[in-house]
Design a protein around this motif. Sequence first.
Motif, mmCIF file in Angstrom:
data_model
loop_
_atom_site.group_PDB
_atom_site.id
_atom_site.type_symbol
_atom_site.label_atom_id
_atom_site.label_comp_id
_atom_site.label_asym_id
_atom_site.label_seq_id
_atom_site.Cartn_x
_atom_site.Cartn_y
_atom_site.Cartn_z
ATOM 1 N N GLN A 294 0.824 -1.207 0.000
ATOM 2 C CA GLN A 294 0.000 0.000 0.000
ATOM 3 C C GLN A 294 0.854 1.252 0.000
ATOM 4 O O GLN A 294 0.495 2.269 -0.612
ATOM 5 N N GLU B 33 1.859 1.928 -3.377
ATOM 6 C CA GLU B 33 0.768 2.611 -4.067
ATOM 7 C C GLU B 33 0.806 4.107 -3.779
ATOM 8 O O GLU B 33 0.682 4.935 -4.679
ATOM 9 N N TYR C 107 1.143 7.205 -6.357
ATOM 10 C CA TYR C 107 0.152 8.279 -6.476
ATOM 11 C C TYR C 107 0.782 9.641 -6.272
ATOM 12 O O TYR C 107 0.445 10.607 -6.960
ATOM 13 N N ARG D 147 -9.255 13.796 -8.558
ATOM 14 C CA ARG D 147 -8.980 12.362 -8.710
ATOM 15 C C ARG D 147 -7.786 11.939 -7.876
ATOM 16 O O ARG D 147 -7.832 10.950 -7.145
ATOM 17 N N THR D 148 -6.711 12.703 -8.018
ATOM 18 C CA THR D 148 -5.482 12.342 -7.295
ATOM 19 C C THR D 148 -5.716 12.330 -5.788
ATOM 20 O O THR D 148 -5.331 11.386 -5.097
ATOM 21 N N GLY E 67 -8.460 12.034 -4.248
ATOM 22 C CA GLY E 67 -9.355 10.926 -3.912
ATOM 23 C C GLY E 67 -8.602 9.623 -3.776
ATOM 24 O O GLY E 67 -8.811 8.858 -2.832
ATOM 25 N N ARG E 68 -7.702 9.386 -4.712
ATOM 26 C CA ARG E 68 -6.927 8.148 -4.654
ATOM 27 C C ARG E 68 -6.030 8.116 -3.430
ATOM 28 O O ARG E 68 -5.920 7.104 -2.737
ATOM 29 N N LEU E 69 -5.389 9.270 -3.181
ATOM 30 C CA LEU E 69 -4.512 9.334 -1.999
ATOM 31 C C LEU E 69 -5.327 9.070 -0.742
ATOM 32 O O LEU E 69 -4.890 8.339 0.153
ATOM 33 N N ASP E 70 -6.491 9.686 -0.723
ATOM 34 C CA ASP E 70 -7.369 9.527 0.438
ATOM 35 C C ASP E 70 -7.661 8.050 0.675
ATOM 36 O O ASP E 70 -7.498 7.536 1.780
ATOM 37 N N ARG E 71 -8.058 7.368 -0.373
ATOM 38 C CA ARG E 71 -8.412 5.961 -0.227
ATOM 39 C C ARG E 71 -7.216 5.123 0.212
ATOM 40 O O ARG E 71 -7.319 4.258 1.084
ATOM 41 N N THR E 72 -6.075 5.405 -0.414
ATOM 42 C CA THR E 72 -4.895 4.612 -0.082
ATOM 43 C C THR E 72 -4.452 4.857 1.355
ATOM 44 O O THR E 72 -4.111 3.914 2.074
ATOM 45 N N GLU F 2 -10.668 17.723 -0.660
ATOM 46 C CA GLU F 2 -11.696 17.232 -1.587
ATOM 47 C C GLU F 2 -12.940 18.111 -1.507
ATOM 48 O O GLU F 2 -13.530 18.471 -2.529
#
Lengths: 618, 413
Positions: A357, A360, A364, B193-194, B196-201, B272
């Motif tokens: 992770q 990842e 990102y 988008r970026t 959001g992805r960082l947030d999820r990860t 966000e």
Amino acid sequence: MSILNDLPVEGVIPEDDEEEQEEEEDNNPFAGTAHMFASGVASVPDHIATGSAVRGTVLSAGAPQYLYDEDEVGDEVAAAGSADPTADLKRYDGDTPDVSSSDSSRGSTHQGSSTISPHSKYEPYETLTMSMAVPPVDNQPLDSLDGTERISIVDSGDFKDPWGKHAIGYVIRTAQGGEVIRRYSEFASLHQVLMKLLPTIVIPPIPSKHPLLKYFLNPINAQNDAKIIEKRKRRFVSFLNECNRVAEIRSHIVFQKFLDPEYNWKDVLNSPPVTVLPLSNLLAPPLNPTKPSPLHILLPSPRTLTKVKPLVDRRDSDTEKEFALYEEKLARYMARFHPLHASVKQTNNHVHTLSSQIAELGAYYNAFSLENRDQAAGRVCESIEKIGHSFDVTYVSLEMLAESVHNLVEEPLDDIVKYLQDSKRVIVFKDLKYAQRQIIKATIKKRTARFDELAEFGKKLKKLDSAVIRDVAASSYVEPAESTSPESPTSPTNLSSSVVSHTEQVVQFQLQRNKRRLGKNAVNKRGQVEPEFLTTMEREEETKRLARELSKLRECERLIDRDIEQVNASALNSLKSLVEHIDSTAELLLKSITRAIIDWIKECLKAWQTARASIGDL
Amino acid sequence: MGVSTVDGMASGIEGSSDAGHLGTLDITVSDPQKRTGDQGSYVSYQISTKTQGARIVVVHRRFSDLQLLHDYLAEEHPTCVVPPLPEKKVLVSITSDRFSQRFTAKRCHSLQNFLRRVAAHEALSRSDLLRSFLMRDEEWDRAKRSLVSRQAAGGGGARREEVTDAFMNAFKSVHAQSDECVEVRERNDRLDRTVGRLDRTFHKVVKRNDVLVDDLARLGTHVAELRELEGTHTSGKQWQTFNEALTRLSYGVSDLNKYLDYELLVDLRDLEHYIDSLRQQLKLKDQKQIDYEQLSEYLTKAVRERDQLIAGYGGHNFFTNKLEEFAGVNQEAARREKITKLEGKISSLGGALESAKQVADAFELETLREVAQFERVRTQELKRSLGELADHHIEFYEQMLETWTAVDAELGG
């Protein structure tokens, strides 16, 4: 037998017998031993130093079966060679015949083997002798072997064995420089064989087999299982070197053959000493189970340890106390290391997921810095990139940490756990040896009691008779009927004997009536017929038989005492070095993992400090 | 090199803030505390503001106070992107503890983000209400009362209109857009988008870290048990040291994780939301644009009709003409009448179009200015956030380095 653990030994014996009787009626395991005893290994020459040679009498002692065997068959040498025992022998997978026939083949070492000639249809093993020598065990750890002379695995890969089968082979280079290719299954069988050949030695562990499911999902081949091969390679190296460290293994012919390119492993497995391994190591010399020793076959074979454990726990001597100490220590080790291993494994798995992770995240952040290069964020992008880089570094170093945890902690812990499990085998073996001794002692006690009982009764009878004779002599009348006996009663002894025989007849008459009438009452609770219900003939025969049995049992007792001595010495030594090994492994483990953790921290710290510098002060 | 340029930018931002009403503001929201008032319990946050003269003013406000401030600012500055507040989270109060440390700590950080954004905003930071909110209790109380009454009198009316408006225009799209706007929109979406992805990860990482904290703690206890097996090679003390280090590692990861969860994740989530606000603003701008475009379409239609009338009988077919003739309608007169009507319509439309154009242009300008504001604030935030991220990691690793070096020394010696 089962009640043995609930009661003190002395008090138990009679019940013990009762139990045995029941078991006998049920065709229980003891029947097997009885067969073994009836199998008639006629001459039981001693193998090492039993000064008292066993003469050519068949031993039917030790087994409870013959105790109640009122027919008294199979006692004689001739009977031993009969067809029936041969059939029994066949049932025993040829292990017993191996020993007995090898006896006959090695006739030079002992006499009287001719009696087992019926068995000589089994081919003698010429090669047998080469495996037999028990190497002198030097307890010194081989420091000279440590540094330079090590066994290594220099290569691994797909190879074709002489039968055309493809498998992953591991190229082993021995300390002497020879190279030999062995595959996993060969390592596994070596491990198995060593465990059987050396019951008193803790054998170093080998990596476990794949879970079957994994195997189906992904049949092993050189390409996609590089990781597993690498892992096995590493662990085989440690296995071989640890084997090499143990004098008993190092000098064992099987181990030497394993490292010898001259030998095909399949052939080694299909030749002695592997093929002459006894079915149960308990019925063979403990330090060298393939050495033939007919007397060992006569030992009882306790199946389960739980029933005899309390007997074993009566420890007086220093060796036994020391044993208890080590056993307790190893049990504690097991209780600690097992959960630790599981815990480390779990943690490491979690570290793995975490690191992926973080990878990842790094990706990102790097994408972030590339995608959002607008004017306002322009300068921040550099920082974002640096942060991304830090995450990348964190990921890589975390992976490395997980790898080192796996190699430096997980695997050694796994080995320790396996070692400890194997140590149980040694301890159980030793305990079973104690159990054997207990059984033999109990049997001796029982036989002696019976013997004494019969003797006592005989004495009583004699007293009675002499009293009768005295009475007869005192009354100066001589009955005419008495004088009609073939031997003229000229002497008092003759006279008395005729009187005795008369009394005897009366008793016998009564006895037969009683027997019919009383039925079971004539049998005491030990399953023995009360002496007063036996005829003189029967009594005498039983007395004779008991005497023979007792002498055999004493023989066995001496044997088992010596066995236990050997087992204790060897096993204790092995356990000691195991504890030493575990302690040193634990130390090494602590040190190396601390280093690995520090490396990880340093790596990450450097990356984050670089990132911080690029962001600047706030 | 990177350092100096970033510094330069930072000082530039501060300079512009200096020119503002409030000067440099360093706002910290901290110490959430449960209070019990007349209408039940609430959480009070301590807001400390450091002004230019290094004076620190501390006030206590609750969430509804911030909500009032937010609504007021939104009303007073319709063209500004007012930073969003965290959601009221009614559900949280039902499902879990509204006063839990985790919840209040996260909200605390989120509120701090809000106030800092407002203070960093050129126009919003000049608001008098903000000043009283941050510094003066009595003034704020007075303003609060009037705000509450005003909200009670008529609130929501304007809002509903907006909603219907947006709904009406939902299926219409803007025809002509300035390149700048297109770019801004794309950039915004990309960032969204970026983030959001960082947030999820990060979310996943935080969860994994939690698991790891437990693992390490358990590992520690197992190692502690090994201490009993004092062998010839290792002493009990060494095992003890190792165990302590593991425990400390566990705590360290836990602390780092708290930062990630309570601050970094909140930052990302707030970003966000902020991006979303900006998107709303862009949509509003589009609506103005659509208004203008529709008007101009209408106008062209009218002009065309008039031109046709002037040119001849266009627009009416022969049959109608005949019918009208039969009815005795003076065609010429009717035509003139129509033309005059259209003329009037065109001139009024022209006026409306002019004003709509002005509004749209002005709004676009305003929006672009807002975008610039947003990006400036966002960059500032990012910089701070990244810095904190790095700081926390460095702190963690430094602590661990110290701990484990000690372990190494213990084992070596």
